[in-house]
Design an enzyme around this catalytic site. Structure first.
Site, PDB file in Angstrom:
ATOM      1  N   HIS A   1       0.854  -1.176  -0.052  1.00  0.00           N
ATOM      2  CA  HIS A   1      -0.026   0.078  -0.055  1.00  0.00           C
ATOM      3  C   HIS A   1       0.777   1.173  -0.032  1.00  0.00           C
ATOM      4  O   HIS A   1       1.324   1.794   1.002  1.00  0.00           O
ATOM      5  CB  HIS A   1      -0.945   0.123   1.267  1.00  0.00           C
ATOM      6  CG  HIS A   1      -1.474  -1.155   1.441  1.00  0.00           C
ATOM      7  ND1 HIS A   1      -2.831  -1.697   0.845  1.00  0.00           N
ATOM      8  CD2 HIS A   1      -1.336  -2.099   2.506  1.00  0.00           C
ATOM      9  CE1 HIS A   1      -3.058  -2.843   1.215  1.00  0.00           C
ATOM     10  NE2 HIS A   1      -2.283  -3.070   2.283  1.00  0.00           N
TER      11      HIS A   1
ATOM     12  N   GLU B   1      -6.023 -11.565   9.402  1.00  0.00           N
ATOM     13  CA  GLU B   1      -4.618 -10.763   9.744  1.00  0.00           C
ATOM     14  C   GLU B   1      -4.862 -10.624  11.377  1.00  0.00           C
ATOM     15  O   GLU B   1      -3.892 -10.692  12.127  1.00  0.00           O
ATOM     16  CB  GLU B   1      -4.743  -9.393   9.147  1.00  0.00           C
ATOM     17  CG  GLU B   1      -3.556  -8.651   9.902  1.00  0.00           C
ATOM     18  CD  GLU B   1      -3.179  -7.406   9.105  1.00  0.00           C
ATOM     19  OE1 GLU B   1      -4.126  -6.938   8.141  1.00  0.00           O
ATOM     20  OE2 GLU B   1      -2.373  -6.871   9.243  1.00  0.00           O
TER      21      GLU B   1
ATOM     22  N   HIS C   1      -1.856 -12.226   4.542  1.00  0.00           N
ATOM     23  CA  HIS C   1      -2.207 -12.145   5.875  1.00  0.00           C
ATOM     24  C   HIS C   1      -2.983 -13.504   6.338  1.00  0.00           C
ATOM     25  O   HIS C   1      -4.047 -13.457   7.035  1.00  0.00           O
ATOM     26  CB  HIS C   1      -2.595 -11.006   6.623  1.00  0.00           C
ATOM     27  CG  HIS C   1      -1.989  -9.738   6.305  1.00  0.00           C
ATOM     28  ND1 HIS C   1      -0.648  -9.459   6.520  1.00  0.00           N
ATOM     29  CD2 HIS C   1      -2.566  -8.615   5.757  1.00  0.00           C
ATOM     30  CE1 HIS C   1      -0.333  -8.458   6.207  1.00  0.00           C
ATOM     31  NE2 HIS C   1      -1.394  -7.696   5.489  1.00  0.00           N
TER      32      HIS C   1
ATOM     33  N   ASP D   1       4.068  -4.406   2.345  1.00  0.00           N
ATOM     34  CA  ASP D   1       2.909  -4.061   2.758  1.00  0.00           C
ATOM     35  C   ASP D   1       2.676  -2.517   3.235  1.00  0.00           C
ATOM     36  O   ASP D   1       2.795  -1.745   2.597  1.00  0.00           O
ATOM     37  CB  ASP D   1       2.306  -5.245   3.835  1.00  0.00           C
ATOM     38  CG  ASP D   1       0.848  -5.137   4.598  1.00  0.00           C
ATOM     39  OD1 ASP D   1       0.180  -3.910   3.993  1.00  0.00           O
ATOM     40  OD2 ASP D   1       0.713  -5.541   5.525  1.00  0.00           O
TER      41      ASP D   1
HETATM   42 ZN   LIG Z   1      -2.455  -5.063   3.093  1.00  0.00          ZN
END
Ligand SMILES: [Zn+2]
Length: 458
Positions: free
Chosen positions: A59, A240, A274, A325
């Site tokens: 991201h 996650e 995740h 990430d």
């Molecule tokens: Zn993510």
């Protein structure tokens, strides 16, 4: 047609010396010849050549937040407090900011040894929640950053429609993310039309999580994606946080991975990011599905997520790749080292994730993450071989950590012994984007990035 030449290279069959690699005008490898003398006019890659690592989960804008959520909250400080910091930042982020943050990040990725990125892109709209005049404005900014820096990209527009399981209303912090199925598919189709011919760009889809879609919406979008594309990558955040697992059980009677396996045709196109919290049967099912587990060890450690059951998953033949990430760390060796060390600490054993006695843990991790990352990103990457993109990372053989090392010991020395990136040169899609440790555009990118951050954080 250009030719690259290096003294030592990691090829699919193993280490080779005096390797010549031809590259066509579109950046794809033609012939790979070991034991060659240096052809006239070849570009000499002076060091140890390895396939560039795919970074399967990013991201980009979150790089700007690295280190800003390390102040203790009142109690029970967790992922959910970090998410609050992120939502506040998003109130101010402009398209120009998005592009420059991504450009700075991608330069850093290239220098760290990543040659492609899976951009799990969920910020689509203006701070008000209204779309930009061009629906794909922020996707276009991300792709512009990848082109400026030269990194390969699999752009994964995110479908985010709800705020929680069972179609719960989104909260105001999520308004920049939201699309219904039709608008989402329009956005994806537009990107595929415009970038379909670019060999450095791939487009997939990413239902954000089971929290952000309903079963009907997920089914409809997957069906439409199959019709349109038939084989593009599908990424999803799956399990996650333990709270997410509890909420999923309360909603459906199933844990998230089990629910997905029962309700979607999960196969090699899928990447479950995740898949941290799985029971034994979910672990086996995911391994058998052929999907890739998208692991983000430094982010998962930073957020206090928990341990992905890597030893058990690998025992069942599971495939994995790594992503940075949230970009709390942008480092190939840090991801793989953190993955292995987490399980050493947990199990009080050494060399937990190697494939067996006598094998190099660093090399096994590196090769597995190349293959899994390439599969998850759905582009011809991950090997120095004919037909693959010319994505090659050159390690500086003069660095002290490589002294006296040979073959797989080089990968162990990098992954467990480095304290800074030993990457000297990077070729990406045939372009020599990092030379002598530098990107040609890095000074301009860094100064624009600093200016943007000073404004955003003031
Ligand atoms: Zn993510």
């Amino acid at each position: 047609m250009a030719t690259l030449y290096c003294r030592q290279a990691l090829l699919p069959d193993g280490w080779a010396e005096n390797v010549a690699v031809t590259v066509d005008a579109r950046g794809t490898i033609g012939d790979v010849t070991a034991g060659a003398s240096m052809p006239g006019g070849a570009v000499h890659l002076n060091g140890i050549a390895v396939p560039g690592m795919p970074n399967l989960h990013s991201h980009a804008f979150q790089r700007a937040l690295a280190g800003l959520a390390e102040v203790a909250g009142p109690t029970d400080d967790s992922f959910w407090t970090w998410r609050k910091v992120m939502y506040g930042f998003l109130d101010r982020l402009t398209p120009e900011d998005m592009e420059i943050i991504a450009a700075q990040l991608y330069v850093d990725m290239l220098k760290a040894g990543y040659t492609s990125v899976g951009e799990f892109h969920y910020v689509h709209h203006q701070p008000s929640g209204d779309p930009y005049d061009t629906l794909t404005e922020l996707s276009d900014r991300i792709i512009a950053a990848s082109r400026r820096t030269g990194i390969g990209i699999t752009h994964l527009p995110v479908l985010y429609a709800y705020g929680g399981f069972g179609g719960a209303a989104p909260d105001p912090g999520q308004r920049r993310f939201l699309n219904d199925g039709d608008r989402f598919l329009t956005l994806v189709a537009d990107l595929r039309t415009r970038f379909g011919d670019d060999p450095q760009v791939g487009v997939g889809i990413a239902p954000h999580s089971l929290r952000a879609v309903t079963p009907d919406l997920l089914r409809d979008v997957l069906a439409e994606n199959d019709r349109e594309d038939g084989g593009g990558p599908v990424h999803i955040h799956i399990a996650e946080q333990t709270r997410e697992v509890d909420d999923c059980v309360e909603w459906s009677g199933r844990r998230p991975v089990a629910w997905l396996m029962e309700n979607a045709d999960v196969d090699q196109r899928w990447c479950l990011v995740h898949a941290t919290h799985m029971d034994d049967s979910e672990t086996r099912q995911l391994a058998n599905s052929g999907a890739v587990a998208g692991l983000c060890p430094t982010t998962e450690a930073n957020l206090g997520d928990g341990f992905f059951p890597a030893p058990e998953f690998l025992k069942h033949g599971g495939r994995f790749g790594v992503g940075s990430d949230s970009h709390i760390s942008v480092s190939v060796y840090d991801e793989l080292r953190t993955l292995e060390y987490g399980h050493r600490l947990r199990l009080r054993q050494r060399n937990v994730l190697s494939e067996g006695e006598g094998r190099s843990t660093g090399a096994d991790l590196y090769r597995a993450a190349l293959a899994g990352g390439a599969q998850a990103l759905g582009r011809p990457i991950g090997a120095i071989a004919s037909g693959q993109r010319a994505d090659i990372v050159v390690l500086d053989a003069e660095r002290p950590e490589f002294a006296g090392r040979d073959g797989d010991q080089i990968l162990d020395a990098w992954i467990f012994g480095a304290h800074q990136s030993p990457v000297s040169d990077v070729v990406c899609g045939g372009e020599h984007v990092i030379a002598g440790g530098h990107h040609a555009d890095e000074a301009a990118i860094a100064s624009d990035y600093r200016r943007a951050l000073e404004r955003l954080l003031s």
